[in-house]
Design a protein around this motif. Structure first.
Motif, PDB file in Angstrom:
ATOM      1  N   SER A 112     -19.583-105.176 -55.072  1.00 53.57           N
ATOM      2  CA  SER A 112     -20.811-105.292 -54.283  1.00 53.57           C
ATOM      3  C   SER A 112     -20.512-104.971 -52.825  1.00 53.57           C
ATOM      4  O   SER A 112     -19.729-105.669 -52.167  1.00 53.57           O
ATOM      5  CB  SER A 112     -21.397-106.704 -54.406  1.00 53.57           C
ATOM      6  N   ALA A 113     -21.116-103.903 -52.341  1.00 48.83           N
ATOM      7  CA  ALA A 113     -20.826-103.395 -50.997  1.00 48.83           C
ATOM      8  C   ALA A 113     -21.780-102.235 -50.730  1.00 48.83           C
ATOM      9  O   ALA A 113     -22.588-101.863 -51.579  1.00 48.83           O
ATOM     10  CB  ALA A 113     -19.378-102.912 -50.894  1.00 48.83           C
ATOM     11  N   THR A 114     -21.660-101.661 -49.556  1.00 52.10           N
ATOM     12  CA  THR A 114     -22.377-100.422 -49.244  1.00 52.10           C
ATOM     13  C   THR A 114     -21.430 -99.255 -49.415  1.00 52.10           C
ATOM     14  O   THR A 114     -20.295 -99.296 -48.927  1.00 52.10           O
ATOM     15  CB  THR A 114     -22.931-100.454 -47.810  1.00 52.10           C
ATOM     16  N   TYR A 115     -21.884 -98.228 -50.125  1.00 51.31           N
ATOM     17  CA  TYR A 115     -21.052 -97.056 -50.393  1.00 51.31           C
ATOM     18  C   TYR A 115     -21.565 -95.890 -49.553  1.00 51.31           C
ATOM     19  O   TYR A 115     -22.726 -95.501 -49.655  1.00 51.31           O
ATOM     20  CB  TYR A 115     -21.060 -96.741 -51.887  1.00 51.31           C
ATOM     21  N   LEU A 116     -20.680 -95.377 -48.742  1.00 47.27           N
ATOM     22  CA  LEU A 116     -21.017 -94.311 -47.813  1.00 47.27           C
ATOM     23  C   LEU A 116     -20.483 -92.981 -48.315  1.00 47.27           C
ATOM     24  O   LEU A 116     -19.294 -92.860 -48.622  1.00 47.27           O
ATOM     25  CB  LEU A 116     -20.408 -94.594 -46.432  1.00 47.27           C
ATOM     26  N   CYS A 117     -21.353 -92.007 -48.376  1.00 49.41           N
ATOM     27  CA  CYS A 117     -20.956 -90.640 -48.699  1.00 49.41           C
ATOM     28  C   CYS A 117     -20.727 -89.910 -47.376  1.00 49.41           C
ATOM     29  O   CYS A 117     -21.521 -90.061 -46.433  1.00 49.41           O
ATOM     30  CB  CYS A 117     -22.072 -89.964 -49.491  1.00 49.41           C
ATOM     31  N   ALA A 118     -19.652 -89.152 -47.280  1.00 51.86           N
ATOM     32  CA  ALA A 118     -19.344 -88.443 -46.037  1.00 51.86           C
ATOM     33  C   ALA A 118     -18.937 -87.011 -46.354  1.00 51.86           C
ATOM     34  O   ALA A 118     -18.236 -86.746 -47.331  1.00 51.86           O
ATOM     35  CB  ALA A 118     -18.234 -89.144 -45.268  1.00 51.86           C
ATOM     36  N   VAL A 119     -19.385 -86.124 -45.507  1.00 51.92           N
ATOM     37  CA  VAL A 119     -19.069 -84.707 -45.631  1.00 51.92           C
ATOM     38  C   VAL A 119     -18.345 -84.280 -44.358  1.00 51.92           C
ATOM     39  O   VAL A 119     -18.763 -84.653 -43.257  1.00 51.92           O
ATOM     40  CB  VAL A 119     -20.362 -83.890 -45.803  1.00 51.92           C
ATOM     41  N   ASN A 120     -17.269 -83.535 -44.508  1.00 46.58           N
ATOM     42  CA  ASN A 120     -16.504 -83.140 -43.336  1.00 46.58           C
ATOM     43  C   ASN A 120     -17.041 -81.835 -42.765  1.00 46.58           C
ATOM     44  O   ASN A 120     -17.037 -80.809 -43.444  1.00 46.58           O
ATOM     45  CB  ASN A 120     -15.026 -82.985 -43.692  1.00 46.58           C
ATOM     46  N   ARG A 121     -17.540 -81.897 -41.532  1.00 46.40           N
ATOM     47  CA  ARG A 121     -18.027 -80.708 -40.832  1.00 46.40           C
ATOM     48  C   ARG A 121     -16.953 -80.288 -39.840  1.00 46.40           C
ATOM     49  O   ARG A 121     -17.004 -80.634 -38.674  1.00 46.40           O
ATOM     50  CB  ARG A 121     -19.338 -81.023 -40.123  1.00 46.40           C
TER      51      ARG A 121
END
Lengths: 117, 109
Positions: free
Chosen positions: B84-93
């Motif tokens: 249980s947590a917040t899941y962050l999606c990240a894209v490298n620019r």
């Protein structure tokens, strides 16, 4: 533990005051990044250092913000004349600098939580 | 259109179920994709990185990337309350990581 460290962990200040945060990256990591995160949002990029050179700055980094990494090791982020809108978590991250910039994993420190009254 | 979009949730799943988290991105030139987990009041912690189309598995986690559809997903098998947590999606620019707002996952026991 040799992870990214940040100091202080919490800072409460009054509007108009200056504050400075410190970040110590993972040992031998050449690249260092600052991000800002507000409640309910993902982290937003502020600036990036390769060794001591500041190579990229976001437009979020207004002229009240300044960052340095004088010897290519630790970094400081200073906010002058703080405003209530500056209240956020300030995150520092580092990466090795041995791979292409777009592929490197960034490791985050615990953050500095700033509250401007 | 935001650069990286995620459903904010909350996504609620029972313990032991599969949790599926989704992310879309706008820049077709993006090459590197990351999933971070963030517990309340803590900093983001890397779970997975993925660079090529297809699936990448690490323990209970599987990341899936479809560059043609500009879509990244994270599957969590045998979900635990500790997930249980917040899941962050990240894209490298190139240099900066561009994050979505995150999806909050709640796993009930």
């Amino acid at each position: 533990d040799t992870g990214v460290s940040q100091d202080p962990r919490h800072k409460i200040t009054k509007r108009g005051q200056n504050v400075t945060f410190r970040c110590d990256p993972i040992s031998e990591h050449n690249r260092l990044y600052w991000y800002r995160q507000t409640l309910g949002q993902g982290p937003e990029f502020l600036t990036y250092f390769q060794n001591e050179a500041q190579l990229e700055k976001s437009r979020l980094l207004s002229d009240r913000f300044s960052a340095e990494r004088p010897k290519g090791s630790f970094s400081t982020l200073e906010i002058q004349r703080t405003e209530q809108g500056d209240s956020a978590m300030y995150l520092c991250a580092s990466s090795p600098g041995t791979s292409g910039r777009s592929q490197e994993t960034q490791y985050f420190g615990p953050g500095t939580r700033l509250l401007v009254l | 259109q935001k650069e990286v979009e995620q459903n904010s949730g909350p996504l609620s799943v029972p313990e032991g179920a599969i949790a599926s988290l989704n992310c879309t991105y706008s820049d077709r030139g993006s090459q590197s994709f990351f999933w971070y987990r963030q517990y309340s009041g803590k900093s983001p912690e890397l779970i997975m990185s993925i660079y090529s189309n297809g699936d990448k598995e690490d323990g209970r986690f599987t990341a899936q990337l479809n560059k043609a559809s500009q879509y990244v997903s994270l599957l969590i098998r045998d979900s635990q309350p500790s997930d249980s947590a917040t899941y962050l999606c990240a894209v490298n620019r190139v240099t900066a990581l561009i994050f979505g707002k995150g999806t909050t996952l709640s796993v009930s026991s």
